[in-house]
Design an enzyme around this catalytic site. Structure first.
Site, PDB file in Angstrom:
ATOM      1  CD  GLU A   1      77.569  55.663  21.266  1.00  0.00           C
ATOM      2  OE1 GLU A   1      78.761  55.306  21.275  1.00  0.00           O
ATOM      3  OE2 GLU A   1      76.649  54.912  20.913  1.00  0.00           O
TER       4      GLU A   1
ATOM      5  CG  ASP B   1      83.150  53.555  17.565  1.00  0.00           C
ATOM      6  OD1 ASP B   1      83.128  53.387  16.340  1.00  0.00           O
ATOM      7  OD2 ASP B   1      82.763  52.696  18.371  1.00  0.00           O
TER       8      ASP B   1
END
Length: 141
Positions: A51, A69
């Site tokens: 990520e 995000d």
């Protein structure tokens, strides 16, 4: 040239404010210290690697729905944290998104654990990299 030098030093001094870059073992040890079950640590390390490359300060590119995000686990601002610009958020973790961008990963860990409880590991789009046999984190302790 003088302006460049001043800018370089100003950015260098500000760099720590932008967060840390961890690694698999430092993340596993810190998460263990925060009470995350040891049998989950390899999976969390895999998610953080895919990520954010273990970077605590990353804000991802804008998603299709206008959300972003945040942090080491790339936690979404539409559902989990409140963005600084005041956009609507369900803010399920009851936290500012900026709190997910610091050297202190506890807010990110707590919010990620809530995401896990509510949606499972498949909430992360990179889950397919982490769903299977993973390298042990035993060498980190």
């Amino acid at each position: 040239m003088k302006a460049f030098t001043i800018l370089f030093f100003a950015l260098a001094l500000a760099a720590p404010a932008f967060g840390d870059v961890l690694n698999r073992c430092s993340l596993a040890r810190e998460m263990s210290r925060l009470g995350v079950p040891r049998d989950q640590l390899a999976r969390w390390a895999c998610i953080a690697e895919h990520e954010s490359s273990y970077r605590t300060y990353v804000v991802g590119p804008t998603n299709y729905n206008g959300s972003n995000d945040y942090g080491i686990f790339q936690i979404n601002d539409y559902y989990w944290c409140q963005p600084a610009d005041g956009r609507f958020s369900y803010n399920q973790c009851d936290i500012s998104c900026d709190d997910l961008l610091t050297n202190d990963i506890e807010p990110s860990v707590r919010c990620a654990q809530k995401v896990l409880r509510m949606q499972g590991f498949s909430a992360w789009s990179t889950w397919h990299y982490c769903d299977g046999r993973l390298d042990s984190i035993d060498d980190c302790f």
